[in-house]
Scaffold this active site. Structure first.
Site, PDB file in Angstrom:
ATOM      1  N   ALA A  96       0.810  -1.203   0.000  1.00 50.32           N
ATOM      2  CA  ALA A  96       0.000   0.000   0.000  1.00 50.32           C
ATOM      3  C   ALA A  96       0.846   1.257   0.000  1.00 50.32           C
ATOM      4  CB  ALA A  96      -0.918  -0.014   1.206  1.00 50.32           C
ATOM      5  N   CYS A  97       0.275   2.350  -0.472  1.00 47.36           N
ATOM      6  CA  CYS A  97       0.792   3.714  -0.372  1.00 47.36           C
ATOM      7  C   CYS A  97       1.672   4.147  -1.546  1.00 47.36           C
ATOM      8  CB  CYS A  97       1.556   3.938   0.907  1.00 47.36           C
ATOM      9  SG  CYS A  97       0.591   3.603   2.360  1.00 47.36           S
ATOM     10  N   THR A  98       1.646   5.461  -1.779  1.00 47.32           N
ATOM     11  CA  THR A  98       2.455   6.088  -2.818  1.00 47.32           C
ATOM     12  C   THR A  98       2.977   7.416  -2.293  1.00 47.32           C
ATOM     13  OG1 THR A  98       1.041   5.126  -4.544  1.00 47.32           O
ATOM     14  CG2 THR A  98       2.476   6.945  -5.195  1.00 47.32           C
TER      15      THR A  98
END
Length: 349
Positions: free
Chosen positions: A27-29
């Site tokens: 997850a996540c950017t």
């Protein structure tokens, strides 16, 4: 320390999930925009299958810390790192045990994101230990620039920890007001550092070396609305999509346009409600942040609330002995500048 460059790393990702993740989760950017002439700004998303219970917390200078605890639990029993914070900071917390995102008063930003391959190696008690949930806060407390952070980090050992049955397998993205940047990973027990302004994009798996190699196979030299572009929610597609769109951002005329630019990219690589994530289930984007490192402003957007909120670090008393301040972003009445809405709390970690 290894330093790696890539011709299209003109888009350097920063994302951050605190390392409290399930073995199959990704997850996540994180996106850094340091090529415009107005301000160094970043954007990030937090993608998670449940609420991480985020709060916004402002810490003054002179906070006493221990790197050995995850909440009340003592993880590093032998030679835990201890320090007094040199710089005030504003962070987004996770589960009340650490910071996953934020900036300090000198214009240094830090972001923790999930990485399955993370391996900090066996405990070396000859080095002071810092549990992974305190990794980002340690940097914000003690360094004014990326270069300073890279100098102090080898003097401590990052130690794996668990919370709620989940291991803290994360990598760290940092950037400063000059536009310098670094991605720090631990692979097979060894630290790998990608240091340079060109490292602007970060997501999750695979390792950063592999992400750059995958990106190098794509040709974005002639952008158009017909250009085939990876469009799914997995971290490889998000990395490539974020790199493409960040490279096309127009020169901003105002801070508002600069923040809007990075948020536009982060929204494009966010995970919609209900999108499938491997075999685990749904990993919605819980919130997005944007940071103006030049002017010390921090923006926060909870995906279940209709408003973007922001605050300015310089509006808080950061002198030693000043109170710790906190804001719960879940209040749907919050909108715009919320600097005056914070209230005093005891130090949460």
């Amino acid at each position: 320390m290894r330093t790696h460059m890539d011709r299209f790393a003109c888009v350097f990702a920063m994302g951050a999930v605190l390392g409290l993740s399930l073995p199959v989760a990704e997850a996540c950017t994180r996106v850094l925009w340091n090529e415009n002439k107005l301000a160094v700004v970043t954007g990030r998303s937090m993608d998670w299958p449940e609420s991480t219970e985020p709060t916004l917390v402002v810490f003054p200078r002179g906070i006493a810390r221990s790197g050995g605890n995850v909440g009340p639990e003592v993880v590093v029993t032998e030679n835990p790192a201890t320090w007094m914070s040199k710089y005030g900071s504003m962070v987004t917390t996770v589960y009340g045990i650490g910071a996953v995102d934020g900036l300090n008063e000198r214009g240094l930003g830090a972001h923790l994101l999930f990485l399955t391959a993370t391996d900090f190696g066996p405990r070396d008690a000859s080095k002071p230990g810092v549990v992974v949930s305190m990794w980002a806060q340690y940097v914000l407390d003690n360094a004014a620039t990326v270069a300073e952070a890279l100098e102090i980090l080898p003097t401590v050992q990052i130690v794996m920890a668990e919370a709620r049955g989940r291991k803290g397998t994360v990598h760290l993205a940092i950037e400063d007001a000059s536009g310098d940047s670094a991605i720090i990973e631990y692979i097979d027990g060894k630290r790998v550092v990608h240091h340079g302004r060109e490292y602007r994009i970060m997501t999750n798996d695979p390792s950063y070396d592999e992400q750059l190699a995958l990106l190098a196979k794509l040709d974005f030299s002639n952008p158009s609305s017909d250009l085939p572009l990876p469009g799914n929610v997995n971290p490889r597609d998000r990395f490539q999509r974020a790199a493409y769109y960040t490279s096309l951002l127009p020169e901003p005329k105002t801070e508002q346009e600069a923040i809007a630019g990075v948020l536009a990219v982060i929204r494009n690589v966010s995970v919609p409600f209900g999108a499938p994530y491997k075999g685990f289930g749904v990993y919605n984007t819980e919130y997005r942040t944007a940071t103006d490192l030049t002017n010390g402003r921090y923006f926060f957007e909870l995906t279940t609330n209709p408003n973007v909120i922001w605050t300015e670090l310089s509006r808080f008393d950061l002198a030693p002995g000043a109170p710790v301040k906190m804001l719960d972003p879940h209040d749907v009445e919050l909108a715009g500048d919320v600097s005056g809405k914070f209230h005093t709390i005891e130090k949460p970690f």
